[in-house]
Motif scaffolding. Structure first.
Motif, mmCIF file in Angstrom:
data_model
loop_
_atom_site.group_PDB
_atom_site.id
_atom_site.type_symbol
_atom_site.label_atom_id
_atom_site.label_comp_id
_atom_site.label_asym_id
_atom_site.label_seq_id
_atom_site.Cartn_x
_atom_site.Cartn_y
_atom_site.Cartn_z
ATOM 1 N N VAL A 83 0.881 -1.177 0.000
ATOM 2 C CA VAL A 83 0.000 0.000 0.000
ATOM 3 C C VAL A 83 0.912 1.219 0.000
ATOM 4 N N PRO A 84 1.198 1.781 -1.180
ATOM 5 C CA PRO A 84 2.176 2.866 -1.260
ATOM 6 C C PRO A 84 1.825 4.092 -0.423
ATOM 7 N N ASP A 85 0.533 4.424 -0.353
ATOM 8 C CA ASP A 85 0.094 5.606 0.404
ATOM 9 C C ASP A 85 -1.275 5.303 0.994
ATOM 10 N N LYS A 86 -1.359 5.196 2.328
ATOM 11 C CA LYS A 86 -2.608 4.835 2.992
ATOM 12 C C LYS A 86 -3.700 5.879 2.830
ATOM 13 N N CYS A 89 4.154 -0.912 -10.835
ATOM 14 C CA CYS A 89 2.883 -1.238 -10.182
ATOM 15 C C CYS A 89 2.875 -2.694 -9.733
ATOM 16 N N THR A 90 1.955 -3.028 -8.829
ATOM 17 C CA THR A 90 1.752 -4.402 -8.397
ATOM 18 C C THR A 90 0.310 -4.796 -8.684
ATOM 19 N N CYS A 127 1.390 2.152 -8.368
ATOM 20 C CA CYS A 127 0.060 1.834 -7.855
ATOM 21 C C CYS A 127 -0.064 0.343 -7.575
ATOM 22 N N THR A 128 -1.006 -0.005 -6.709
ATOM 23 C CA THR A 128 -1.307 -1.395 -6.413
ATOM 24 C C THR A 128 -2.746 -1.692 -6.815
ATOM 25 N N PHE A 129 -2.931 -2.818 -7.510
ATOM 26 C CA PHE A 129 -4.255 -3.271 -7.918
ATOM 27 C C PHE A 129 -4.479 -4.635 -7.299
ATOM 28 N N SER A 130 -5.448 -4.771 -6.412
ATOM 29 C CA SER A 130 -5.704 -6.032 -5.728
ATOM 30 C C SER A 130 -7.152 -6.452 -5.959
ATOM 31 N N ALA A 153 -0.921 8.255 -8.988
ATOM 32 C CA ALA A 153 0.393 7.913 -8.450
ATOM 33 C C ALA A 153 0.234 7.422 -7.017
ATOM 34 N N ARG A 154 0.813 6.250 -6.732
ATOM 35 C CA ARG A 154 0.849 5.672 -5.390
ATOM 36 C C ARG A 154 -0.551 5.379 -4.839
ATOM 37 N N HIS A 155 -1.505 5.123 -5.726
ATOM 38 C CA HIS A 155 -2.849 4.733 -5.316
ATOM 39 C C HIS A 155 -2.927 3.222 -5.112
ATOM 40 N N THR A 156 -3.851 2.785 -4.264
ATOM 41 C CA THR A 156 -4.144 1.371 -4.089
ATOM 42 C C THR A 156 -5.613 1.146 -4.402
ATOM 43 N N PHE A 157 -5.886 0.216 -5.319
ATOM 44 C CA PHE A 157 -7.252 -0.092 -5.737
ATOM 45 C C PHE A 157 -7.588 -1.511 -5.286
ATOM 46 N N TYR A 158 -8.649 -1.653 -4.469
ATOM 47 C CA TYR A 158 -9.057 -2.949 -3.949
ATOM 48 C C TYR A 158 -10.416 -3.366 -4.511
ATOM 49 N N ASP A 159 -10.516 -4.630 -4.937
ATOM 50 C CA ASP A 159 -11.804 -5.284 -5.200
ATOM 51 C C ASP A 159 -12.779 -4.396 -5.978
#
Length: 213
Positions: free
Chosen positions: A19-22, A84-85, A64-67, A42-48
């Motif tokens: 999670v790059p940035d909470k 990205c992840t 960014c993270t994509f989960s 930039a540095r976003h996290t996307f869940y579900d």
């Protein structure tokens, strides 16, 4: 922008995506059919979230993270997903055209009717990925991690695989014609039925110790 090569070698069995940035977390949103063209994250996290039929022309995603994201039937053109992840994402009938995914890591994702045309996928991590019948055409994949990837029946045509990690990859029946196979060790991969051209045959024969003249 600096390229952090180590991102592509993160433990593929890691259970928790970064999670790059909470403060920049998007969770459970329905983005079905959304047009993300030209947007920047930039540095976003996307869940579900549901990204089915998303249109993305020139969008930029950096670190960014994509989960658990559904990328089904989405189209990405001239877009960037750098460092990205992607964790547990679904790519069904997904197409990337002239995109840049340098340094990104794919963990536990599913790929079906997956196609990549052109672009730069260097230093990408796809260890153990099930890419059977996927299509990669004219893609730059220098030093990509394809260790133990399943590529049976896939098309890797005109792909720059120089320096790529291909140990234990399954390439049976794959179309490899026109691709750089200089880093392929034929003793560590499955190649039965793969399609290659004469120049590639010479490269493989040389790797096996034959004197090709």
């Amino acid at each position: 922008m600096s390229i952090r090569r180590e991102r592509a070698h993160v433990d593929p069995l890691s259970h928790q995506p970064p999670v790059p940035d909470k403060e920049l977390v998007v969770r459970g949103e329905d983005w079905y059919g959304r047009d993300l063209s030209g947007q920047r994250f930039a540095r976003h996290t996307f869940y579900d979230s549901d990204w089915t039929e998303v249109v993305n022309d020139g969008g930029i995603f950096d670190e960014c993270t994509f989960s658990g994201i559904k990328f089904n039937a989405s189209r990405h053109t001239n877009a960037a997903f750098t460092n990205c992840t992607f964790k547990g994402c679904t790519f069904f009938d997904t197409r990337f055209e002239q995109c840049k995914t340098v340094g990104s890591l794919f963990q536990g994702c599913t790929f079906s009717l997956f196609a990549v045309a052109g672009g730069d996928w260097s230093f990408v991590g796809l260890p153990g990925a099930d890419l059977r019948k996927a299509v990669f055409e004219g893609v730059r994949m220098r030093e990509a991690d394809l260790t133990a990837a399943r590529l049976e029946g896939a098309t890797l045509a005109g792909v720059d695989l120089s320096g790529a990690m291909l140990g234990a990859a399954r390439l049976g029946g794959a179309d490899l014609r026109g691709s750089d196979l200089s880093s392929l060790d034929p003793l560590t991969v499955e190649l039965a039925g793969a399609k290659i051209d004469l120049e590639q045959a010479a490269v493989i024969a040389t790797a096996l110790g034959f004197d090709v003249s």
